[in-house]
Design a protein around this motif. Structure first.
Motif, PDB file in Angstrom:
ATOM      1  N   GLY A  76       0.818  -1.214   0.000  1.00  0.00           N
ATOM      2  CA  GLY A  76       0.000   0.000   0.000  1.00  0.00           C
ATOM      3  C   GLY A  76       0.848   1.259   0.000  1.00  0.00           C
ATOM      4  N   LEU A  77       1.915   1.272   0.810  1.00  0.00           N
ATOM      5  CA  LEU A  77       2.822   2.422   0.847  1.00  0.00           C
ATOM      6  C   LEU A  77       3.508   2.611  -0.498  1.00  0.00           C
ATOM      7  CD1 LEU A  77       4.123   4.655   2.551  1.00  0.00           C
ATOM      8  CD2 LEU A  77       5.885   2.998   3.188  1.00  0.00           C
ATOM      9  N   LEU A  78       3.926   1.524  -1.130  1.00  0.00           N
ATOM     10  CA  LEU A  78       4.552   1.632  -2.448  1.00  0.00           C
ATOM     11  C   LEU A  78       3.577   2.176  -3.488  1.00  0.00           C
ATOM     12  CD1 LEU A  78       6.715  -1.605  -2.626  1.00  0.00           C
ATOM     13  CD2 LEU A  78       7.503   0.752  -2.411  1.00  0.00           C
ATOM     14  N   LEU A  79       2.325   1.734  -3.442  1.00  0.00           N
ATOM     15  CA  LEU A  79       1.328   2.249  -4.377  1.00  0.00           C
ATOM     16  C   LEU A  79       1.083   3.746  -4.166  1.00  0.00           C
ATOM     17  CD1 LEU A  79      -1.289  -0.639  -4.469  1.00  0.00           C
ATOM     18  CD2 LEU A  79       0.295   0.040  -6.275  1.00  0.00           C
ATOM     19  N   VAL A  80       1.042   4.176  -2.916  1.00  0.00           N
ATOM     20  CA  VAL A  80       0.866   5.605  -2.625  1.00  0.00           C
ATOM     21  C   VAL A  80       2.067   6.398  -3.137  1.00  0.00           C
ATOM     22  CG1 VAL A  80       0.768   7.293  -0.754  1.00  0.00           C
ATOM     23  CG2 VAL A  80      -0.709   5.296  -0.701  1.00  0.00           C
ATOM     24  N   LEU A  81       3.285   5.892  -2.919  1.00  0.00           N
ATOM     25  CA  LEU A  81       4.480   6.592  -3.396  1.00  0.00           C
ATOM     26  C   LEU A  81       4.529   6.660  -4.915  1.00  0.00           C
ATOM     27  CD1 LEU A  81       7.215   5.282  -0.946  1.00  0.00           C
ATOM     28  CD2 LEU A  81       6.246   7.578  -1.074  1.00  0.00           C
ATOM     29  N   VAL A  82       4.183   5.573  -5.587  1.00  0.00           N
ATOM     30  CA  VAL A  82       4.161   5.589  -7.055  1.00  0.00           C
ATOM     31  C   VAL A  82       3.138   6.614  -7.542  1.00  0.00           C
ATOM     32  CG1 VAL A  82       3.493   4.238  -9.084  1.00  0.00           C
ATOM     33  CG2 VAL A  82       5.051   3.267  -7.414  1.00  0.00           C
ATOM     34  N   GLY A  83       1.988   6.663  -6.909  1.00  0.00           N
ATOM     35  CA  GLY A  83       0.974   7.638  -7.294  1.00  0.00           C
ATOM     36  C   GLY A  83       1.423   9.069  -7.075  1.00  0.00           C
ATOM     37  N   LEU A  84       2.133   9.319  -5.983  1.00  0.00           N
ATOM     38  CA  LEU A  84       2.594  10.676  -5.700  1.00  0.00           C
ATOM     39  C   LEU A  84       3.748  11.095  -6.611  1.00  0.00           C
ATOM     40  CD1 LEU A  84       2.496  10.752  -1.799  1.00  0.00           C
ATOM     41  CD2 LEU A  84       0.971  11.924  -3.377  1.00  0.00           C
ATOM     42  N   LEU A  85       4.625  10.155  -6.940  1.00  0.00           N
ATOM     43  CA  LEU A  85       5.781  10.491  -7.765  1.00  0.00           C
ATOM     44  C   LEU A  85       5.466  10.552  -9.251  1.00  0.00           C
ATOM     45  CD1 LEU A  85       8.528   8.389  -5.976  1.00  0.00           C
ATOM     46  CD2 LEU A  85       8.142  10.853  -5.833  1.00  0.00           C
ATOM     47  N   ALA A  86       4.321  10.063  -9.665  1.00  0.00           N
ATOM     48  CA  ALA A  86       3.980  10.018 -11.084  1.00  0.00           C
ATOM     49  C   ALA A  86       3.167  11.220 -11.523  1.00  0.00           C
ATOM     50  CB  ALA A  86       3.214   8.740 -11.383  1.00  0.00           C
ATOM     51  N   ARG A  87       3.336  12.318 -10.878  1.00  0.00           N
ATOM     52  CA  ARG A  87       2.569  13.499 -11.263  1.00  0.00           C
ATOM     53  C   ARG A  87       3.066  14.033 -12.609  1.00  0.00           C
ATOM     54  NH1 ARG A  87       5.784  16.853  -6.814  1.00  0.00           N
ATOM     55  NH2 ARG A  87       7.620  17.104  -8.071  1.00  0.00           N
TER      56      ARG A  87
END
Length: 182
Positions: A76-87
């Motif tokens: 879940g943390l990795l998915l949140v980080l990928v979502g935040l970094l893929a702006r």
């Protein structure tokens, strides 16, 4: 990171769709089955009653529960980080007033540079990629590599001088001489 999201989003969507299809199959099968106790003991595709009995025996201190919880939290943390970094990346431009924020996309900058480069006489084809830090031009032309590279670099630098960019990207030009008749 956006490429990771483009792969990850359909995979997660397919997994959720598959789980939904299984759920629909099980619910419809439960509705259509006669209400016999023997028929409820087994699922159609997934052995739900067996899973329920197994999960009922587990406690929070059972061996797999903390490990599964940690794995789920990390994923879940990795998915949140990928979502935040893929702006989306935007290039900042100087607006007419400091209170106004003006941006453009790297794609627009690449299109502007590409049009300017392709307007050069000796360029037969060109591809341009742009980001906030770099504008890369790969061109093919009829003239000498050094001469064409200097001409393209000058045109791109001239265009970048005309644009009110906050931060000027570095220009990288690669030229390939075209062989054969004009």
């Amino acid at each position: 990171m956006r490429a990771v999201l483009r792969v990850l989003a359909p995979l997660i969507a397919l997994a959720l769709a598959a789980a939904g299809v299984l759920l629909v199959i099980e619910v419809v099968a439960a509705w259509l089955r006669p209400s016999l106790p023997e028929a409820v003991d087994d699922g159609v595709v997934v052995p739900w009653p067996a899973w329920q009995a197994e999960l009922a025996r587990l406690t929070w201190r059972s061996e797999p529960v903390p490990a599964v919880a940690i794995v789920v939290a990390v994923v879940g943390l990795l998915l949140v980080l990928v979502g935040l970094l893929a702006r989306r990346s935007h290039l900042g431009l100087d607006g007419p007033d400091p209170a106004i924020t003006v941006t453009t996309s790297p794609r627009v900058l690449a299109q502007l540079v590409g049009r300017r480069v392709r307007a050069t006489e000796d360029v037969t084809s060109a591809s341009v990629t742009a980001s906030g830090r770099r504008v890369s031009v790969t061109a093919q032309g009829w003239s000498d590599d050094q001469q064409l590279r200097a001409s393209i670099t000058a045109r791109v630098e001239e265009l970048l001088d005309q644009l009110p960019l906050h931060r000027r990207p570095v220009v990288s030009v690669t030229v390939h001489e075209r062989k054969g008749p004009r």
